[in-house]
Enzyme design. Structure first.
Site: not given
Lengths: 309, 309
Positions: A48, A70, A73, A110, A177
């Site tokens: 991702k 966004t 979880s 992050y 995706g």
């Protein structure tokens, strides 16, 4: 349309070019020549990171100034946070109160700005929309966004750069995706290579969507492959419908057995969702005897406490 | 004396040069800069392939014609079988009846000629001696053999070839072959680098041997690190005694916790014996703050059914 090759070049400074592993013993067991693209070694531990990075890189400077938002979880929350951090962009992440603390802490680590919401899709969407309006932040969907999809396709692109003789590639199918991006990459580079998706029997929305021709939802989602409980979207579904060879369903026992084979033979830790692609290949192996097959091992973020063989 | 560099050159065609992994997150957790030498990706899944190959390469042609013999229930049985097979030599392997069928099959798969004996050290030795006399085969001890020891040292040699600034290296201590080989490699190449051994509290024979100055045996061996239940030998003990900085004892809980950290953060599967070296480093980490530390992850052959976090 920008080719996946250009996308790969663009995101290259921000991601790992992950290794591709092979195993003589596993090839003998399955009966074909397999090339495992190891996205478990990707930054944040999953593919991702690719899509999240590409989505942010494609924003205007004005959009970047206002940030991205966004709801997730899982792996996309971490990916968008880190990708935004790398590019000096603010990431607003809506996470359900049911998300494990370790994941929430990772997102904060992050640099993501976390909003906790109720554990319902509706409350996640409502919060994301509110934050988007309040801050002018651009909403980035984890899987139903063309730049995200193209980014995910760079894993297959790297695989084809090294092995241009693949007969087929297997990916897991969750939100769609990764498989859609893989289809775009392969169509542009090796159109005769077939794409197969693996999906848990217990979360078979994509399988049924292909049959019915419209996006179906999961009636149950009782699967160890917790990354694959999401449904397809209106942007990735047409790509998948147009380009996929087949979606192969696998049982929970098959997922666990495939997981064990990868852990014990390749000596790497992958998450159950990744094992779904390999389990699907095992199910189709009699049709693919002696062929060269790519398998996208999508990630390695697994709660070890939940795995018992 | 042949240097480990020469040994590394000699065995190179028959082994993998294994990857060295790093992790920013693990460095932050432990407080030093770690370089993990991943022998779990070695052929047969463990460093023992190095020593077995070197031992056979150093036999005379006449010895090679008559074959090699060892007794082992674990990784060395597979290593000697495959190394012998690679070099066109017959390997006679004595295995206890208690060895798992999957390991016996693996040895046979590598071409080893298996003799099953009673699960006692005495019966293993008796059978190995009988086979050695009957066939003129050379007995190769899994850890107390200088060519085996030098071969094991090539893992540390490869590590130092890439990172010549290490302050210390941690290895697990079982039969003593790996730690002794590591000491030889480091003494020849980077004499200021300190060598630490990790050993389970529940199988602390090497720790006590260093204290008493003679080879001690394990009174208990109730440890998840099943590769470390063996004792030192008269060839490796003097090398270890002369060159080791310290043997660090670790509890079963510390082994399991170190194992989990490696699996979840590095995304690789290592066996519990390997985690002992990392657990020992964690115990000593306050003394090694900000230092550059090598860790030899010795292998990845683990029965996943036995691991519960």
């Amino acid at each position: 349309m920008k080719t996946i090759k250009n996308v790969a070049k663009k995101i290259k400074p921000y991601i790992h070019e992950t290794p591709i592993l092979t195993s003589t013993l596993l090839n003998e067991i399955v009966g074909c020549n397999m090339f495992f693209k190891c996205e478990n070694f990707q930054k944040i531990g999953a593919f991702k990171m690719r899509g999240a990075t590409n989505a942010i890189l494609n924003l205007s400077e004005e959009q970047k100034d206002k940030g991205v938002v966004t709801h997730s979880s899982g792996n996309f929350a971490q990916a968008l946070s880190l990708a935004a951090n790398n590019l000096g962009v603010t990431a607003y992440i809506v996470m359900p109160s049911s998300a494990p603390k370790v994941k929430i802490d990772a997102v904060k680590g992050y640099g993501g700005e976390v909003t906790i919401c109720l554990p319902t899709l509706k409350d996640r969407e409502t919060n994301a929309e509110r934050i988007s309006i309040e801050n002018g932040a651009t909403f980035i969907h984890p899987s139903n966004n063309l730049d995200v999809i193209k980014g995910q396709g760079t894993a297959a692109f790297e695989l084809l750069e090294k092995y241009s003789n693949l007969d087929a590639i297997f990916t897991p199918v969750g939100g769609g995706g990764l498989v859609a991006g893989t289809i775009l990459a392969v169509q542009q580079r090796l159109p005769n290579c077939k794409i197969y998706g693996g999906e848990p029997e217990n979360a078979d929305d994509a399988f049924r969507s292909l049959k019915s021709g419209r996006i179906e939802t999961n009636k149950t989602a009782d699967t160890i492959a917790d990354g694959l409980k999401t449904q397809l979207g209106d942007i990735n579904f047409p790509i998948i419908r147009n380009g996929i060879e087949e979606i192969v369903l696998v049982t929970e026992d098959q997922i666990l057995s495939a997981l064990k084979l990868i852990w014990s033979r390749l000596k790497i830790v992958i998450e159950p969702s990744s094992a779904v692609a390999f389990a699907a290949l095992i199910n189709k192996s009699s049709d693919l005897n002696s062929k060269n097959i790519g398998v996208i091992l999508s990630g390695g973020n697994v709660n070890l406490d939940n795995i018992t063989f």
